[in-house]
Design a protein around this motif. Structure first.
Motif, PDB file in Angstrom:
ATOM      1  N   ASP A   5       0.851  -1.178   0.000  1.00 56.45           N
ATOM      2  CA  ASP A   5       0.000   0.000   0.000  1.00 56.45           C
ATOM      3  C   ASP A   5       0.895   1.240   0.000  1.00 56.45           C
ATOM      4  N   GLY A   6       0.354   2.350  -0.436  1.00 57.41           N
ATOM      5  CA  GLY A   6       1.130   3.575  -0.434  1.00 57.41           C
ATOM      6  C   GLY A   6       0.320   4.730  -0.972  1.00 57.41           C
ATOM      7  N   CYS A   7       0.958   5.886  -1.022  1.00 55.05           N
ATOM      8  CA  CYS A   7       0.300   7.055  -1.598  1.00 55.05           C
ATOM      9  C   CYS A   7       1.355   7.944  -2.234  1.00 55.05           C
ATOM     10  N   ILE A   8       0.906   8.719  -3.213  1.00 57.37           N
ATOM     11  CA  ILE A   8       1.772   9.671  -3.885  1.00 57.37           C
ATOM     12  C   ILE A   8       1.098  11.027  -3.781  1.00 57.37           C
ATOM     13  N   THR A  13       0.826  20.665  -1.049  1.00 55.36           N
ATOM     14  CA  THR A  13       0.144  20.598   0.241  1.00 55.36           C
ATOM     15  C   THR A  13       0.127  19.155   0.741  1.00 55.36           C
ATOM     16  N   GLN A  14      -0.211  18.225  -0.127  1.00 55.55           N
ATOM     17  CA  GLN A  14      -0.194  16.811   0.261  1.00 55.55           C
ATOM     18  C   GLN A  14       1.226  16.359   0.572  1.00 55.55           C
ATOM     19  N   PHE A  15       2.178  16.784  -0.245  1.00 46.55           N
ATOM     20  CA  PHE A  15       3.568  16.422  -0.015  1.00 46.55           C
ATOM     21  C   PHE A  15       4.015  16.861   1.374  1.00 46.55           C
ATOM     22  N   GLU A  16       3.735  18.110   1.717  1.00 44.87           N
ATOM     23  CA  GLU A  16       4.137  18.642   3.015  1.00 44.87           C
ATOM     24  C   GLU A  16       3.434  17.915   4.158  1.00 44.87           C
ATOM     25  N   SER A  17       2.188  17.531   3.945  1.00 42.65           N
ATOM     26  CA  SER A  17       1.439  16.791   4.957  1.00 42.65           C
ATOM     27  C   SER A  17       2.043  15.405   5.180  1.00 42.65           C
TER      28      SER A  17
END
Length: 145
Positions: A5-8, A13-17
């Protein structure tokens, strides 16, 4: 199966989160106990998380099944941070972990010091990662600077 599992991040904003979560692991592990043994090693990707499972088994076998251990890091380069939250630092616990963890990593052709270097805490284990000639060259280069 390497990744389950993972996320990109789709934007900054998502990167910083996501990065904030990753940066919070280290302090959270320390807070989970009263301290934290921390190891920065690298392993072949097909063995990347094995060190966490094997370390947990070793701790369990030696009466430390209550300790929380986790690994996180850099999937792309095989670097994994192994953190073991403890209620207190003890010589007995440290001798259960060291030199075992470095010997285990070395047996899998990994590096006992991934991104943070040997430093002042691991020079006595350098022979597990480098042969005598390499260590001698390293000492000679260090003397030059």
């Amino acid at each position: 199966e390497l990744i389950v599992d993972g996320c990109i991040a789709e934007d900054m904003t998502q990167f910083e989160s996501i990065w904030k979560l990753r940066e919070g692991v280290n302090p959270a592990m320390t807070e989970a106990g009263k301290g934290c043994y921390k190891y920065d090693v690298s392993l072949p990707l097909n063995n990347l998380y094995d060190v966490v499972h094997e370390c947990q088994a070793r701790l369990d076998e030696n009466g430390h099944a209550d300790l929380e251990i986790m690994g996180y890091g850099h999937l792309g380069d095989g670097n994994i941070h192994v953190n073991i939250a403890v209620k207190e630092y003890t010589n007995e616990l440290e001798s259960c972990i060291e030199p075992w963890i470095f010997e285990y990593v070395s047996s899998l052709k990994g590096s006992i010091s991934a991104e943070h270097g040997i430093g002042v805490m691991k020079p006595q284990f350098l022979h597990l990662a480098k042969d005598a000639a390499s260590i001698q060259y390293m000492k000679q280069i260090k003397k030059m600077f």
